[in-house]
Design an enzyme around this catalytic site. Structure first.
Site, PDB file in Angstrom:
ATOM      1  N   ARG A 215       0.808  -1.215   0.000  1.00  0.00           N
ATOM      2  CA  ARG A 215       0.000   0.000   0.000  1.00  0.00           C
ATOM      3  C   ARG A 215       0.847   1.275   0.000  1.00  0.00           C
ATOM      4  O   ARG A 215       0.504   2.268   0.651  1.00  0.00           O
ATOM      5  CB  ARG A 215      -0.970  -0.002   1.187  1.00  0.00           C
ATOM      6  CG  ARG A 215      -1.955  -1.159   1.192  1.00  0.00           C
ATOM      7  CD  ARG A 215      -2.862  -1.132  -0.035  1.00  0.00           C
ATOM      8  NE  ARG A 215      -3.715  -2.314  -0.085  1.00  0.00           N
ATOM      9  CZ  ARG A 215      -3.426  -3.412  -0.769  1.00  0.00           C
ATOM     10  NH1 ARG A 215      -2.324  -3.495  -1.479  1.00  0.00           N
ATOM     11  NH2 ARG A 215      -4.249  -4.434  -0.767  1.00  0.00           N
TER      12      ARG A 215
ATOM     13  N   SER B  73     -10.947   0.544   2.496  1.00  0.00           N
ATOM     14  CA  SER B  73     -10.541   0.003   3.795  1.00  0.00           C
ATOM     15  C   SER B  73      -9.974   1.132   4.648  1.00  0.00           C
ATOM     16  O   SER B  73      -9.150   1.925   4.189  1.00  0.00           O
ATOM     17  CB  SER B  73      -9.481  -1.082   3.608  1.00  0.00           C
ATOM     18  OG  SER B  73     -10.021  -2.187   2.915  1.00  0.00           O
TER      19      SER B  73
ATOM     20  N   GLU C 164      -5.357   3.733   6.459  1.00  0.00           N
ATOM     21  CA  GLU C 164      -5.185   3.584   5.025  1.00  0.00           C
ATOM     22  C   GLU C 164      -5.876   4.729   4.299  1.00  0.00           C
ATOM     23  O   GLU C 164      -5.428   5.176   3.253  1.00  0.00           O
ATOM     24  CB  GLU C 164      -5.739   2.237   4.547  1.00  0.00           C
ATOM     25  CG  GLU C 164      -5.472   1.957   3.086  1.00  0.00           C
ATOM     26  CD  GLU C 164      -5.722   0.500   2.712  1.00  0.00           C
ATOM     27  OE1 GLU C 164      -6.114   0.285   1.555  1.00  0.00           O
ATOM     28  OE2 GLU C 164      -5.525  -0.395   3.542  1.00  0.00           O
TER      29      GLU C 164
END
EC number: 1.3.1.98
Length: 317
Positions: free
Chosen positions: A178, A227, A297
């Site tokens: 990520r 998310s 996130e």
């Protein structure tokens, strides 16, 4: 409301083709539908227009880039500076030889996945499971359902804060979980992907399966982001949130989804402060119950409201 600087910007950029809006509402820019005003909202026509704007924009002016806003929380005080919205001029998708797909940074991930599938290019179906645009996938090494951006990217093009055109190979992107190591001031404009030969019907069936999986496990038809927290190494964020007793936890109209507790929902009138405060409470409870420090996130930006943190929120299940 911020000082209107659009007249000065236009005066210094006589050949600018894109649109400048002063004190523009930001709620329409993110899936949470929250946030204060943007001092300036700039919608460039294309990459050249974007470069021209950046070359002439004072370096001290903060810049935020927004695509579809699926993974973004803009705080209630808004954004002092310029928000750049990558719109239609950055949404084109084309099929190229050698099983390659070229896509603008503003193109929805699902649009790219569908174009690849119809062309018989396998390997990009995972993009169907990412609720965002290609620019975000590049910046965060977006991934879902067994695939990641790093698996299929050939190169990415962008523009620096000074308006210089740059290109990064897959290796130069510095992808990790990520995250991409490209400097934060680079604005991605385009990506080139490469898949493998596949059967269009089989690829579309795989995409349909992803769609059904998302619909049955995630609150896809609500005001939510992607998310909320990154998965810690060897763990799943939603399991930690659930074990901490946070499923359904609520502040006003902000709630931890009962369907998938790594999603936060705005039921209608939640402020950005409500959503962020709820997320911080979830992090606190997970830390107390498991010792794990969850990392956000969702990207949180802008100025917090004057009352943020001064009033004790009321949590309820």
């Amino acid at each position: 409301m911020f000082a209107d600087i659009t007249a000065d910007l236009k005066a210094g950029m006589p050949e600018l083709r894109g649109k400048l809006d002063a004190n523009a509402p930001t709620a329409p820019l993110s899936w949470f539908r929250t946030g204060g005003p943007a001092q300036v909202l700039f919608t460039p026509v294309d990459a050249n227009d974007l470069a021209y704007f950046l070359q002439r924009l004072d370096r001290s002016v903060p810049v935020l880039v927004v695509g579809l806003g699926s993974n973004l929380l803009i705080r209630d005080g808004g954004w002092e500076g310029v928000i750049i919205r990558l719109g239609k001029g950055f949404a084109e998708v084309s099929i190229e030889p050698n099983l390659r797909v070229r896509a603008g940074a503003g193109a929805p991930d699902v649009k790219v996945a569908r174009a690849a599938a119809e062309a018989g290019i396998a390997g990009l179906s995972f993009l169907r499971g990412i609720p965002g645009a290609i620019g975000g996938a590049l910046r965060m090494n977006g991934g879902a359902y067994g695939g990641e951006t790093k698996d299929v990217l050939v190169e990415a093009k962008g523009v620096t804060r000074t308006g210089e055109a740059v290109t990064f190979t897959n290796a130069q992107m510095g992808f990790t979980y990520r995250h991409a190591a490209v400097p934060d001031d680079v604005i991605f404009t385009e990506a080139l992907f490469e898949g493998r030969a596949g059967n269009p019907e089989e690829i579309l069936a795989e995409m349909n399966a992803i769609t059904e999986a998302r619909s049955s496990t995630q609150p896809v038809n609500t005001r939510t982001g992607g998310s909320t927290f990154k998965n810690p190494p060897g763990r799943k964020a939603w399991e930690l949130v659930d074990a901490a007793g946070c499923r359904g936890l609520r502040i006003g109209d902000a709630q931890v989804s009962e369907m998938h507790c790594n999603f936060l929902i705005n039921h209608g009138s939640a402020s950005a402060a409500d959503i962020e405060g709820l997320g911080e409470e979830v992090r606190r409870r997970v830390r107390e119950t498991s010792g794990v420090e969850l990392e956000w996130e969702i990207k949180r930006v802008g100025i917090a409201s004057a009352s943020y943190g001064k009033v004790d929120p009321v949590f309820r299940a």
